[in-house]
Design an enzyme around this catalytic site. Sequence first.
Site, PDB file in Angstrom:
ATOM      1  N   TYR A 174      -9.904  61.165 -50.057  1.00 30.89           N
ATOM      2  CA  TYR A 174     -10.457  61.474 -51.376  1.00 30.89           C
ATOM      3  C   TYR A 174      -9.558  60.895 -52.475  1.00 30.89           C
ATOM      4  O   TYR A 174      -8.607  60.170 -52.188  1.00 30.89           O
ATOM      5  CB  TYR A 174     -10.660  62.975 -51.518  1.00 30.89           C
ATOM      6  CG  TYR A 174     -11.680  63.535 -50.549  1.00 30.89           C
ATOM      7  CD1 TYR A 174     -13.011  63.113 -50.592  1.00 30.89           C
ATOM      8  CD2 TYR A 174     -11.328  64.453 -49.561  1.00 30.89           C
ATOM      9  CE1 TYR A 174     -13.959  63.611 -49.703  1.00 30.89           C
ATOM     10  CE2 TYR A 174     -12.272  64.953 -48.664  1.00 30.89           C
ATOM     11  CZ  TYR A 174     -13.585  64.517 -48.736  1.00 30.89           C
ATOM     12  OH  TYR A 174     -14.521  64.986 -47.845  1.00 30.89           O
ATOM     13  N   ARG A 320     -12.315  75.679 -37.610  1.00 32.60           N
ATOM     14  CA  ARG A 320     -13.565  75.946 -36.905  1.00 32.60           C
ATOM     15  C   ARG A 320     -13.441  77.142 -35.959  1.00 32.60           C
ATOM     16  O   ARG A 320     -14.426  77.794 -35.635  1.00 32.60           O
ATOM     17  CB  ARG A 320     -14.020  74.686 -36.159  1.00 32.60           C
ATOM     18  CG  ARG A 320     -14.587  73.625 -37.100  1.00 32.60           C
ATOM     19  CD  ARG A 320     -14.963  72.348 -36.370  1.00 32.60           C
ATOM     20  NE  ARG A 320     -13.798  71.573 -35.978  1.00 32.60           N
ATOM     21  CZ  ARG A 320     -13.849  70.512 -35.191  1.00 32.60           C
ATOM     22  NH1 ARG A 320     -14.990  70.119 -34.663  1.00 32.60           N
ATOM     23  NH2 ARG A 320     -12.754  69.833 -34.901  1.00 32.60           N
ATOM     24  N   CYS A 343     -13.906  78.311 -30.482  1.00 35.07           N
ATOM     25  CA  CYS A 343     -14.649  77.106 -30.878  1.00 35.07           C
ATOM     26  C   CYS A 343     -14.569  76.062 -29.770  1.00 35.07           C
ATOM     27  O   CYS A 343     -13.520  75.855 -29.162  1.00 35.07           O
ATOM     28  CB  CYS A 343     -14.058  76.548 -32.167  1.00 35.07           C
ATOM     29  SG  CYS A 343     -14.622  74.880 -32.577  1.00 35.07           S
ATOM     30  N   CYS A 361     -22.987  77.632 -36.710  1.00 36.11           N
ATOM     31  CA  CYS A 361     -22.132  77.518 -35.535  1.00 36.11           C
ATOM     32  C   CYS A 361     -22.994  77.654 -34.288  1.00 36.11           C
ATOM     33  O   CYS A 361     -23.843  78.548 -34.211  1.00 36.11           O
ATOM     34  CB  CYS A 361     -21.055  78.601 -35.560  1.00 36.11           C
ATOM     35  SG  CYS A 361     -19.987  78.615 -34.098  1.00 36.11           S
ATOM     36  N   GLN A 422     -26.908  75.928 -18.145  1.00 34.71           N
ATOM     37  CA  GLN A 422     -26.725  74.510 -18.449  1.00 34.71           C
ATOM     38  C   GLN A 422     -25.309  74.175 -18.925  1.00 34.71           C
ATOM     39  O   GLN A 422     -24.923  73.009 -18.924  1.00 34.71           O
ATOM     40  CB  GLN A 422     -27.719  74.078 -19.532  1.00 34.71           C
ATOM     41  CG  GLN A 422     -29.186  74.222 -19.155  1.00 34.71           C
ATOM     42  CD  GLN A 422     -29.690  73.059 -18.309  1.00 34.71           C
ATOM     43  OE1 GLN A 422     -29.214  71.941 -18.421  1.00 34.71           O
ATOM     44  NE2 GLN A 422     -30.672  73.341 -17.467  1.00 34.71           N
ATOM     45  N   ALA A 459     -35.644  86.671 -10.145  1.00 38.65           N
ATOM     46  CA  ALA A 459     -36.466  87.825 -10.510  1.00 38.65           C
ATOM     47  C   ALA A 459     -37.941  87.572 -10.233  1.00 38.65           C
ATOM     48  O   ALA A 459     -38.465  86.495 -10.497  1.00 38.65           O
ATOM     49  CB  ALA A 459     -36.266  88.157 -11.982  1.00 38.65           C
TER      50      ALA A 459
END
Length: 660
Positions: A174, A320, A343, A361, A422, A459
């Site tokens: 910046y 984070r 995180c 998040c 997953q 199930a």
Amino acid sequence: MHYKNTFKQGKIGNLTLKNRIVMPPMGTNLAGIEGEVTDHLIAYYEERAKGGTGLIIVEFTCIEYEYGKGFVRQLRLDEDRFIPGIHRLANAIHKYGAKAFVQIHHAGRQSNSSLINGKQIVAPSNVACAAVGEEPRELTTKEIKELVNKFVQAAVRCKQAGIDGVEVHGAHGYLINQFLSPEANVRTDEYGGSFENRMRFLKEIIVGIREKCGEDYPITVRLSVDEFIDGGIDLELGKAICRYLEKLGVDGLHISCGTYDSMDKMIESPLFEQGWRVYLAEEVKKEVNIPVITVGSIREPQFVENILAEEKADFVAIGRGLIADPEWVKKTKEGREAEIRKCINCLHCLHSVTGNLHVRCSINARTGRELEFKELQRLPSNKNRHVVIVGGGPGGMEAARTLSLKGYDVTLFEKENKLGGQLHLVSDPIYRKKMTWHISYLSNEMKRLNIDVRLNTEATVEDITAYNPYAVLLATGGRPRLPQVEGNDLEHVYTYEDVVLQGKVFTKNKVTVVGSGMTCHGTVRRLAEAGNAVTFVEIPTKASKRIGSDTRQRLLDKLKNINVDIVTDHKLERILPNSTIVQDLVSGKYREIESEYVIVAMGIEAYNPLEEPLRDKMENMFVLGDAVGYGSLGEATRDGFEKAYLLESIVTQDREKGKL
């Protein structure tokens, strides 16, 4: 106390902090459209203060809105009318014994014309930032003097608002960083050329704040002590800047790195090791005697304690990590480390705010929505009800966790022998370690909350209805998506699940992998490391859109280093018994790739076998996560949390609909 260094008081200037944990500034997009403080912003920061953080440095705050804006909904302190909002924010943070700084900021060439009403961006020199791609206008000397005053006035407003100190943003490419950097600053006047001249802008800001706010008002400076770009600031120059600032009388240094042109160093992907840039703060600490704050993917309490014990830094910034778990500090202090939601560096928060949404998040659905979802209210004791959840992936476990905290009895069925679903598909070694943190957290919550988990149990309708449950949540997840092309059903075609979960072994074969996304890259790497000749045909998928360009390039570079043949910008045409046909999207030409095996990693499609047979038997039945077709960790977590949090309301609404 086990973490004696972490919970030792510390000082920045004359300000005493109750512990050594700092929340660094991170843009949230929770400010109002004019840059004002909102109730949502206050609730977000209050939650982190309540969680035990010692110092909260409020996100980058604009000192000049006309040219300095760096964000769509960026906080402002360029006018007195913004003081009352900042004062309310300071009070909310102070309620819990935390201290508050505000980071004062001007974007310079890392703004863009769309943010500043079509005007040309400004910088020390007309040297463009490659990542932005716009040529800036060089600031005049008069404008520079005016900007010095605007930084100073913003600091004065901070003090008037009851903020405990200011952080001057001299990092991340910046405006102030641009003045410091030989790459961005090629001026030949008093603000460029020599080291002293490049320092002049920041020096005048520091001196001006001291004059207006007093010697005892804390000032820290955030710095990129290595920009990781050609011709920019390197660590040696960074250390010289730090020594200079200590002589100027700043009270602390917040050590970071990178710019927009080295974004992967500035905001790390999952592929970076925990604390990889602590060495930068460690090197600076050897050079100065003022407090040094370190930062960068720091997640584990013992890791923090070691940094402090080994005197690599005086304070540790957890960014984070506090987005994911506002109670990180409180849980650490109380010895509840297993309850910390660490995180995983997935960059969901970054993608949210750069996509013009508020901060979100992937593993904490309440982030940025603290006003919408307040603390959970437990059911009255006479309303104890049973809920059955099918599926032990992240969505199912998040729903189970939330329902249990509300006072429900929960039974969770999982057909596999372990929880996580997953999440187990992640195979990159560094990322897998982080994902294992989340699997462990959720699994521990199941035990801590005494949730009835039935592993190795697929199930059935009978199993579910036997409980006569108040509600059923189906979180059965997804299954691999196959490409709709000729040959997708041939015997030599497998899915990523066959490789990653089922352990199908291929060695010294010619293997073609089709797809994209983190799981796909991990599958390719695994096959290549097993000695196969691998061709990776990158086909865009929904999962690949969640990977930033820097992360994607790092992944591709890793694959090239292990001799993977990478084919991009092609589409899959058909699969033959001994080869794969792809078509170049630009030229239209076809290419035949010899393939003994084809592995498909093109994401997942919803798998939901129980909804239909249960429909006539269950009144309150809901499908969530991948079973609906969402397909990402963030969506599954959010869906599981929301349906559990709002269960009674959803049931009531459904019943009212049925009456109409």
